[in-house]
Scaffold this motif. Sequence first.
Motif, short mmCIF file in Angstrom:
data_model
loop_
_atom_site.label_atom_id
_atom_site.label_comp_id
_atom_site.label_asym_id
_atom_site.label_seq_id
_atom_site.Cartn_x
_atom_site.Cartn_y
_atom_site.Cartn_z
N GLU A 87 0.86 -1.18 0.00
CA GLU A 87 0.00 0.00 0.00
C GLU A 87 0.90 1.23 0.00
O GLU A 87 1.53 1.54 1.02
CB GLU A 87 -0.92 -0.02 1.23
CG GLU A 87 -1.73 1.25 1.42
CD GLU A 87 -2.41 1.73 0.14
OE1 GLU A 87 -2.16 2.88 -0.27
OE2 GLU A 87 -3.19 0.95 -0.45
N THR A 112 -3.85 2.06 -5.19
CA THR A 112 -4.08 1.93 -3.76
C THR A 112 -5.31 1.09 -3.48
O THR A 112 -6.18 0.94 -4.34
CB THR A 112 -4.24 3.33 -3.12
OG1 THR A 112 -4.66 3.21 -1.75
CG2 THR A 112 -5.30 4.15 -3.86
N ASN A 113 -5.38 0.53 -2.27
CA ASN A 113 -6.63 -0.17 -1.89
C ASN A 113 -7.68 0.81 -1.38
O ASN A 113 -8.83 0.43 -1.17
CB ASN A 113 -6.36 -1.28 -0.87
CG ASN A 113 -5.78 -0.79 0.44
OD1 ASN A 113 -6.26 0.17 1.04
ND2 ASN A 113 -4.72 -1.46 0.91
N GLY A 114 -7.28 2.05 -1.16
CA GLY A 114 -8.23 3.11 -0.82
C GLY A 114 -8.59 3.21 0.64
O GLY A 114 -9.18 4.21 1.06
N ILE A 135 -8.35 2.57 -7.40
CA ILE A 135 -8.73 1.92 -6.14
C ILE A 135 -9.29 0.53 -6.44
O ILE A 135 -10.17 0.39 -7.29
CB ILE A 135 -9.77 2.77 -5.38
CG1 ILE A 135 -9.13 4.12 -4.99
CG2 ILE A 135 -10.29 2.04 -4.15
CD1 ILE A 135 -10.10 5.09 -4.36
N SER A 157 -13.07 1.97 1.05
CA SER A 157 -12.61 2.21 -0.32
C SER A 157 -13.59 3.07 -1.10
O SER A 157 -13.19 3.96 -1.86
CB SER A 157 -12.39 0.87 -1.04
OG SER A 157 -11.35 0.14 -0.44
#
Length: 404
Positions: A87, A112-114, A135, A157
């Motif tokens: 991340e 990013t995974n948010g 995301i 997210s």
Amino acid sequence: MFRVTRYVKSLLEPTLQGVGIGAAPPKPSGPVVIWNLIRRCNLTCKHCYTVSADIDFTGELSTDEVFGVLDDLKRFRVPALILSGGEPLMRPDIFEISRRTKELGIYTGLSTNGTLIDESNIAQIAECGYDYVGISIDGLEATHDEFRRRQGAFRESMHAVKLCKQHGIKVGLRFTLTQHNYEQLDAILALIEEHDVDKFYLSHLNYGGRGHRHRKQDAWYRMTRDAMTRLFDHCRAELERGVEREYVTGNNDADGPFLLMWAREHFPDRVEALERRLVHWGGNASGEYIANIDNLGTVHPDTFWWDHAIGNVRQRPFSEIWRDSQDELMQGFRQRPRPLKGRCAECRFLSICNGNTRVRAWKVTGDPWEEDPGCYLSNEEIGVEPSRQRRVAAPFDTIQAIEL
């Protein structure tokens, strides 16, 4: 990356061919670099190709080392840089790096995974001027949280998506297709419309990291074909309504030939022009127009080839490593045609897909040039003897029940 919207739009607006969307874009000035700046992640997703964890990994590049590499990437005319992880927002200097990348005039994306984007940092993210924030979403709430192994991840997210939209940041959703979320594709497309998401990236499952251990959960061939048909239809319907959203796919270059077959059904008089553009696109670009730098500075042909190193930016500049043609795998990537075997070598769409994703063949057989077991096109479609058996068994438990 296969740009669905660009090609569907060229079918709908043939008068633009040669002067805009229909024209073949120039080849990149250099490779797009996906840089896994950090391996640490606050999640442990089932399909993670980096096998990240919420721990510190030793030996990662310092800020000064990263800046030195950025200067080299600029000199090497790298057109785009995707900052990833792990991340990336867990790296303390991520905003310094991002600002430096933008100062150099390089297209900068954040993958990013948010879950770490909130009111406390959204202003900093907006100030960085990212060209795109992607995301990851794996389905609706229950499915996503199960994939991400964290309850509440979906809501976090989607809150990040909302904040990005509010701050004028181009934001997209990244969705990895598997047999467990295939039925939710329509709901995800509706979610994109509801939140006015700018971009949707559908990724086919690739066999790297934890994705390798879960390869038997890949979408079945029929499911993949159906999902792609629905995506093409959805993109067309939006364009006809005047909505131009960016739809792209990745990790299965059979999507190009499949779009050509879809076009034969819907736009038979425009297939020839589309085929020329798809040949110019050229399919899989690993080791040529796609590159990866991992968190330790090691360079790979793409993000799924972490088992194959071609150099390290601490010993040599990226530009020198990438120009070096001594590596046997890299020589094969850059050969035309590639030294392929089986169905891929005989495929009539080879000039379009370029042999598809080589890492799947390597993970399943140990030979990177064997036929791609993830290709969802039939023998008849690719011009191979209909009775011919696949040389590489598809790595899905249920594939025997599927007739292509």
